[in-house]
Design a protein around this motif. Structure first.
Motif, mmCIF file in Angstrom:
data_model
loop_
_atom_site.group_PDB
_atom_site.id
_atom_site.type_symbol
_atom_site.label_atom_id
_atom_site.label_comp_id
_atom_site.label_asym_id
_atom_site.label_seq_id
_atom_site.Cartn_x
_atom_site.Cartn_y
_atom_site.Cartn_z
ATOM 1 N N GLN B 94 0.826 -1.216 0.000
ATOM 2 C CA GLN B 94 0.000 0.000 0.000
ATOM 3 C C GLN B 94 0.859 1.264 0.000
ATOM 4 O O GLN B 94 0.410 2.339 -0.392
ATOM 5 C CB GLN B 94 -0.942 -0.017 1.199
ATOM 6 C CG GLN B 94 -2.037 -1.073 1.057
ATOM 7 C CD GLN B 94 -2.743 -1.421 2.353
ATOM 8 O OE1 GLN B 94 -2.464 -0.832 3.387
ATOM 9 N NE2 GLN B 94 -3.640 -2.382 2.295
ATOM 10 N N SER B 95 2.111 1.122 0.432
ATOM 11 C CA SER B 95 3.031 2.263 0.436
ATOM 12 C C SER B 95 3.541 2.582 -0.970
ATOM 13 O O SER B 95 4.121 3.638 -1.205
ATOM 14 C CB SER B 95 4.238 1.939 1.323
ATOM 15 O OG SER B 95 4.950 0.849 0.752
ATOM 16 N N GLY B 96 3.364 1.626 -1.903
ATOM 17 C CA GLY B 96 3.921 1.782 -3.243
ATOM 18 C C GLY B 96 5.178 0.959 -3.437
ATOM 19 O O GLY B 96 5.614 0.744 -4.571
ATOM 20 N N ASN B 97 5.778 0.485 -2.339
ATOM 21 C CA ASN B 97 6.960 -0.379 -2.472
ATOM 22 C C ASN B 97 6.545 -1.702 -3.108
ATOM 23 O O ASN B 97 5.442 -2.189 -2.878
ATOM 24 C CB ASN B 97 7.570 -0.675 -1.093
ATOM 25 C CG ASN B 97 8.056 0.584 -0.399
ATOM 26 O OD1 ASN B 97 8.485 1.526 -1.055
ATOM 27 N ND2 ASN B 97 7.973 0.605 0.928
ATOM 28 N N MET B 158 8.804 -4.458 4.463
ATOM 29 C CA MET B 158 10.024 -4.253 5.242
ATOM 30 C C MET B 158 10.561 -2.818 5.110
ATOM 31 O O MET B 158 10.913 -2.179 6.108
ATOM 32 C CB MET B 158 11.111 -5.236 4.795
ATOM 33 C CG MET B 158 12.414 -5.103 5.560
ATOM 34 S SD MET B 158 13.661 -6.279 5.047
ATOM 35 C CE MET B 158 14.240 -5.527 3.549
ATOM 36 N N ALA B 159 10.607 -2.327 3.884
ATOM 37 C CA ALA B 159 11.187 -0.992 3.666
ATOM 38 C C ALA B 159 10.379 0.075 4.406
ATOM 39 O O ALA B 159 10.945 0.996 5.013
ATOM 40 C CB ALA B 159 11.214 -0.679 2.171
ATOM 41 N N ALA B 179 0.792 -2.037 6.808
ATOM 42 C CA ALA B 179 1.958 -2.082 5.931
ATOM 43 C C ALA B 179 1.881 -3.359 5.107
ATOM 44 O O ALA B 179 2.840 -4.132 5.033
ATOM 45 C CB ALA B 179 3.243 -2.034 6.754
ATOM 46 N N GLY B 180 0.736 -3.571 4.491
ATOM 47 C CA GLY B 180 0.550 -4.813 3.751
ATOM 48 C C GLY B 180 0.239 -4.564 2.298
ATOM 49 O O GLY B 180 0.273 -3.430 1.803
ATOM 50 N N TYR B 203 -5.054 -2.800 -5.518
ATOM 51 C CA TYR B 203 -4.820 -4.169 -5.066
ATOM 52 C C TYR B 203 -4.440 -5.061 -6.247
ATOM 53 O O TYR B 203 -5.037 -4.939 -7.327
ATOM 54 C CB TYR B 203 -6.087 -4.695 -4.389
ATOM 55 C CG TYR B 203 -5.938 -6.069 -3.786
ATOM 56 C CD1 TYR B 203 -4.962 -6.332 -2.824
ATOM 57 C CD2 TYR B 203 -6.774 -7.114 -4.166
ATOM 58 C CE1 TYR B 203 -4.836 -7.585 -2.261
ATOM 59 C CE2 TYR B 203 -6.662 -8.374 -3.597
ATOM 60 C CZ TYR B 203 -5.684 -8.610 -2.642
ATOM 61 O OH TYR B 203 -5.555 -9.859 -2.103
ATOM 62 N N PHE B 204 -3.492 -5.959 -6.040
ATOM 63 C CA PHE B 204 -2.921 -6.687 -7.179
ATOM 64 C C PHE B 204 -3.934 -7.600 -7.886
ATOM 65 O O PHE B 204 -3.746 -7.941 -9.048
ATOM 66 C CB PHE B 204 -1.677 -7.474 -6.756
ATOM 67 C CG PHE B 204 -1.936 -8.699 -5.913
ATOM 68 C CD1 PHE B 204 -2.097 -8.588 -4.547
ATOM 69 C CD2 PHE B 204 -1.996 -9.959 -6.488
ATOM 70 C CE1 PHE B 204 -2.331 -9.714 -3.767
ATOM 71 C CE2 PHE B 204 -2.220 -11.084 -5.711
ATOM 72 C CZ PHE B 204 -2.398 -10.967 -4.344
#
Lengths: 342, 520
Positions: B94-97, B158-159, B179-180, B203-204
């Motif tokens: 969700q952060s874009g990472n 993680m990032a 953070a998912g 969402y993927f």
């Protein structure tokens, strides 16, 4: 003024001693309740190693005196530890849940005083007439049922059958208000959202009335009894003999001395509402400290129990200091006796 | 003038919010407080709902049948003790990472380090990122249930955690934010009041338009409050913990009933170390005397929906090794009398202690039923109420463990291994799951075979053998297979909890909001 200051200093001194005593007592009692807090916190699937690790982190294997020492050391630095119930710092939980309860209890207290005292005065003024009978009957009715019964009755009457008030929560879902103070009556004003401000009050009324009802009855009965007793004093008879208007006698000569015992009880009631609010908070899904307190006790969350009890005890003491000061203002004999003692 | 302005602003604000509310769909449900947002600490039902919506896992249970399919993983291979997962490309947090094998390794290590929730499932497991899209898990010994346990390893960004954390593993951060990669992002979270989640459009797998735009998961609502809220159209799905009579009343008023089945059962566990229950014939007598049919009637909600289905044996129907659904257990007083006669003890010398967990009032009714059943055989018993905390402590020693303990137990991964190994393997005596203190070489052997089997047929054979052996040992009276029942408004459709072919067979996963449809 200096007499009042002396009373204040003495009361604060006593309160500090009481707080220390409460902290020791609760610290010991919380550890006597059956059940291993680490096991409860980690849940049924935790392994023995996980439990042992958490017990170590919580110093639970140490002597209780050493444990208390760790608690005081952390408390002095403003750290109440982490809640095993919410997995967050206890201070954060209290900061989040306390304003909700205070808001509820303050309004309930205002309702209690605002209705209880006038009803008591009315009953005494019209002693043995129909207003007196009506007030006494109502007072008996409100005192005889606990707050949570009133909560359910009020919810059914005024939220279900007559949908005049919301059923649950502090604010309707459509509003998103930034929490600045935690007091939504204040935060909605800070946000400049008047619709949300009214919505907060709309949510507050039913639970506050439910919480206040038994206090209203008690305050009314007590005020009536005290005023009736005062009406029988010679100086009231003298005022009546002078032909003073009844309302003037009630206001100037009967009410003030009658208020002192009522104030003491109202002060205690007001503070006790902090604890009694639990069931009202449960019925109205009110996210307050009382509900949190009961939940942490059931889960033997030691840090949160200590934090909650200390906050409630502190509030109780503050309210009683204020009441004592009020009484000292109203009753010169108390100020005088304090000066003589000092 | 001021009043006029004030009223005007109130009306205007109300109107704007009303139109905003009209545009989006909101799903409102409740669960028991508190909601634990940190995925490494998730253990109960509310936590699972949060975890399955905010985070994703490498695999998911197949809908409507056994086995698992890839989710964040596209595929996997295994030689029994080593599992290699190939991750899906193009999945973002969700952060874009972007999600990679390093995140999987980090998630495992974080869970193991925190040692909370269901981390015990991963004890002794090592993980290595072979490359960005390949991660390898190494186990100490072959474990066929490992793939199933992957449904309890949510993958953390993680990032994001490393960049925003204030403590070693970002506990403070993840107890309040998400953070998912999940279909729903956390907008706000108060663990005692409500968690608000909003649909994440990137969402993927994509999220259907009909899925709720916003979800409000409330905590700790009282039964009376929920009943009133649903009746007023202000609530959509009630928790399963409502009293059956309240669920029935809601159903009578038009609410639909959602069900989740297949991962657990209700057990009466007998202490096999304590006389007279250390004699297998004495235990068999009690198991035969129990009135299974009345137990089922006691949990009936409507004529067609119940909080459980008849037990067929030691393993719930639908799992490896379970008996067929028509092989229901029944009271047999003649058999009970014969078994009692074969018992080496005289029951007259004993007073059987039947405990119930104070936090689960329903269990008191079962204790009374059991007392009545035993009385028909002339067996004396007494009922003891135990708070959970006290019960968990008492069962750590066989002397303090009651003769009979009542428990609901679920397979936390949906696999029979996580249900049965902890209860019956002789290496796990005296936990809350194993107050039987059973120690039987054959049971151990079947459990180990079920864990090590390389094929589904092998697992079926091992657990079928285990089922028969457990029934023969009669260490437990199998009350009923559990079914969770939820009263819900008709504003929402939940195929995973109404259509058996869409059911996941894992607690909480039916509450995947992305698979729900709002009709209003």
């Amino acid at each position: 003024m200096s007499q009042l200051f002396g009373i204040l200093v003495r009361r604060i001194g006593i309160s500090v001693v009481v707080l220390i005593g409460v902290s020791m007592l609760i610290f010991a009692i919380a550890r006597i309740i059956p059940g291993d807090p680490a096991r409860i916190a980690l849940g049924p699937n935790a392994t023995a190693e996980q439990i042992a690790k958490l017990r170590g982190e919580m110093h639970l294997d140490e002597n209780i005196v050493i444990q208390y020492g760790f608690f005081i050391k952390d408390l002095v630095s403003g750290d109440l530890g982490t809640s095993l119930y919410t997995n967050r710092p206890v201070t954060l939980d209290i900061a989040q849940f306390l304003p909700a309860t205070l808001e509820l209890v303050f309004l309930a207290g205002i309702i209690m005083v605002g209705l209880g005292l006038p009803l008591g005065i009315l009953a005494a003024r019209f002693r043995n007439k129909w207003p007196d009978h009506l007030v006494r009957a109502l007072a008996l009715l409100t005192v005889s049922a606990p707050s949570f019964v009133w909560a359910v009755i009020l919810m059914l009457l005024f939220a279900y059958y007559l949908p005049l008030f919301p059923i649950a929560g502090r604010l309707s879902d459509i509003y998103d208000i930034e929490r600045v103070t935690g007091f939504l009556t204040v935060d909605t004003l800070i946000a400049g959202n008047f619709a949300a401000f009214f919505d907060v009050w709309h949510h507050l009324i039913l639970p506050a009335v439910a919480l206040a009802l038994s206090g209203i009855g008690q305050a009314a009965r007590l005020t009536r009894a005290n005023m009736v007793e005062t009406y029988e004093k010679p100086y009231i008879e003298m005022a009546q003999a002078y032909g003073f208007f009844p309302h003037r006698i009630a206001r100037l000569y009967a009410f003030k001395p009658s208020l002192i015992p009522s104030l003491t009880i109202i002060g205690l009631d007001f503070a006790a509402m902090l604890g009694n609010a639990f069931l009202v908070e449960a019925v109205f899904a009110w996210p307050g400290l009382s509900r949190y307190g009961v939940n942490v006790i059931l889960r033997k969350d030691l840090n949160a129990i200590m934090g909650t009890v200390l906050i409630i005890a502190l509030t109780f003491l503050i309210v009683n200091i204020i009441v004592d000061l009020f009484i000292a203002v109203l009753n010169p004999r108390i100020r005088h006796s304090t000066r003589v003692q000092s | 003038m001021k009043l006029k302005y004030l009223l005007g602003s109130v009306v205007a604000a109300s109107a704007s919010f009303a139109s905003a509310a009209f545009a989006e769909t909101v799903l409102r449900l409740d669960e028991v407080a508190v909601g634990e947002l940190d995925p490494a600490k998730a253990s109960d039902y509310a936590d699972s709902i949060l975890m399955f919506n905010v985070y994703d896992t490498l695999v998911l249970p197949n809908q409507g049948g056994p086995g698992h399919s890839g989710h964040l993983a596209e595929s996997w291979t295994s030689d029994g003790a080593t599992f290699t997962f190939n991750l899906r490309d193009g999945v973002n947090f969700q952060s874009g990472n972007s999600m990679s094998a390093k995140d999987v390794v980090y998630s495992l290590e974080r869970s193991q380090a925190l040692g909370s929730g269901l981390s015990y499932l991963f004890a002794g497991v090592g993980a290595e990122a072979i490359d960005d899209s390949t991660v390898q898990f190494t186990l100490g010994a072959p474990n066929a249930a490992f793939v199933a346990s992957m449904v309890r390893l949510p993958i953390v960004d993680m990032a994001y955690v490393e960049a925003n954390k204030s403590d070693e593993w970002g506990e403070s951060l993840l107890s309040g934010t998400s953070a998912g990669t999940g279909a729903y992002a956390v907008a706000s979270h108060n663990p005692q009041e409500v968690t608000v989640m909003t649909k994440w459009d990137d969402y993927f797998l994509g999220v259907a338009d009909a899925a709720p735009d916003t979800v409000r998961l409330r905590y700790g609502l009282e039964a009376a409050t929920v009943r009133t809220l649903i009746a007023q159209g202000e609530h959509d799905i009630a928790s399963q913990w409502l009293p059956p009579e309240v669920i029935k009343a809601l159903s009578d008023n038009g609410a639909q009933l959602l069900t989740e089945t297949g991962t657990g059962a209700f057990y009466f566990k007998m202490n096999t170390t304590k006389a007279p229950l250390d004699d297998v014939n004495c235990r068999r007598a009690l198991a035969s005397a129990f009135d299974y049919a009345t137990a089922i009637q006691m949990i009936a909600i409507t004529d067609s929906v119940s909080a459980g289905s008849p037990s067929t044996g030691a393993i719930p129907v639908g799992m490896f090794g379970a008996n067929s659904a028509d092989m229901v257990q029944a009271q047999d007083m003649d058999a009970a009398k014969a078994q009692m006669a074969a018992c080496s003890y005289d029951f007259a010398d004993y007073d059987i202690e039947v405990s119930w967990i104070a936090e689960v009032p329903l269990e008191e009714r079962f204790a009374l039923l059991m007392q009545s059943n035993f009385a028909q055989l002339g067996i004396k018993s007494y009922i003891k109420k135990l708070p959970w905390a006290l019960f968990a402590e008492q069962v750590s020693s066989p002397e303090n463990t009651p003769h009979i303990s009542q428990l609901f137990v679920n397979a936390v991964t949906g696999d029979p291994d996580t249900l049965l190994y902890g209860m019956y393997h002789s290496s796990n005596p005296g936990t809350w799951q194993s107050p039987e203190y059973l120690s039987d070489a054959q049971v151990d052997s079947f459990l180990e075979a079920g864990r090590a089997a390389g094929s589904e047929a092998g697992r079926q054979e091992a657990y079928a053998g285990l089922n028969a052996r457990l029934m023969d040992l009669a260490a437990t009276i199998y009350g009923f297979d559990r079914q969770s029942v939820f009263a819900a408004s008709n504003r929402v459709k939940v195929p995973a909890m109404t259509d058996p072919s869409k059911a996941f067979g894992l607690d909480g996963l039916g509450f995947s909001f992305r698979l729900m449809e709002m009709t209003e």
